[in-house]
Scaffold this active site. Sequence first.
Site, PDB file in Angstrom:
ATOM      1  N   HIS A  78      59.853  35.581  -2.117  1.00 15.01           N
ATOM      2  CA  HIS A  78      59.613  37.012  -2.316  1.00 15.01           C
ATOM      3  C   HIS A  78      60.600  37.875  -1.539  1.00 15.01           C
ATOM      4  O   HIS A  78      61.315  37.385  -0.681  1.00 15.01           O
ATOM      5  CB  HIS A  78      58.168  37.408  -2.022  1.00 15.01           C
ATOM      6  N   HIS A 113      61.039  41.631   0.563  1.00 16.02           N
ATOM      7  CA  HIS A 113      60.437  42.792   1.222  1.00 16.02           C
ATOM      8  C   HIS A 113      61.523  43.842   1.397  1.00 16.02           C
ATOM      9  O   HIS A 113      62.598  43.524   1.922  1.00 16.02           O
ATOM     10  CB  HIS A 113      59.956  42.435   2.637  1.00 16.02           C
ATOM     11  N   GLN A 170      42.162  73.473   8.022  1.00 13.12           N
ATOM     12  CA  GLN A 170      42.704  74.674   7.384  1.00 13.12           C
ATOM     13  C   GLN A 170      41.612  75.626   6.893  1.00 13.12           C
ATOM     14  O   GLN A 170      41.833  76.799   6.709  1.00 13.12           O
ATOM     15  CB  GLN A 170      43.624  74.313   6.221  1.00 13.12           C
ATOM     16  N   TYR A 186      43.984  67.612   9.373  1.00 11.34           N
ATOM     17  CA  TYR A 186      44.790  68.839   9.242  1.00 11.34           C
ATOM     18  C   TYR A 186      44.274  69.681   8.076  1.00 11.34           C
ATOM     19  O   TYR A 186      44.088  70.883   8.199  1.00 11.34           O
ATOM     20  CB  TYR A 186      46.260  68.488   9.049  1.00 11.34           C
TER      21      TYR A 186
END
Length: 133
Positions: free
Chosen positions: A63, A65, A130, A126
């Site tokens: 594989h 990455h 608000q 966050y």
Amino acid sequence: MNGKRWKRSKTAVYNMGYHLIWCPKYRRKVLVGEVAERLKELLLRKAGEIGVEVVQMEVIPDHVHLFVKTVPTNSPHFIVQQLKGCTSRVLREEFPFLKSRLPSLWTRSYYCESVGHISEETIRKYIEDQKGK
């Protein structure tokens, strides 16, 4: 803003990173020796052509990455499609034994995870904060 973390275009400030993984068909261990070295060269070249920065790459026998950074207009699917398509074509031409062992070099699937500097928990907090502003 820190120039290393963010990039800018005319209309956006962004930090788009993806961890991508894909495998040869049947997870065959064919990504070794000259094939692995040539694959690395091809991935770097094609990434540059499509505006993708390869931050880290590891080619393992069964594989690949990649940690890539790109512009917001490049979707992960587009990046993988371009990288797998180009490398499959060239590697199968240059290493004929790949054609005899595999009907196609890569599986149709891949893994993708977005990678950012800020955690999901921080973003959720966050946005929630608000409301009070």
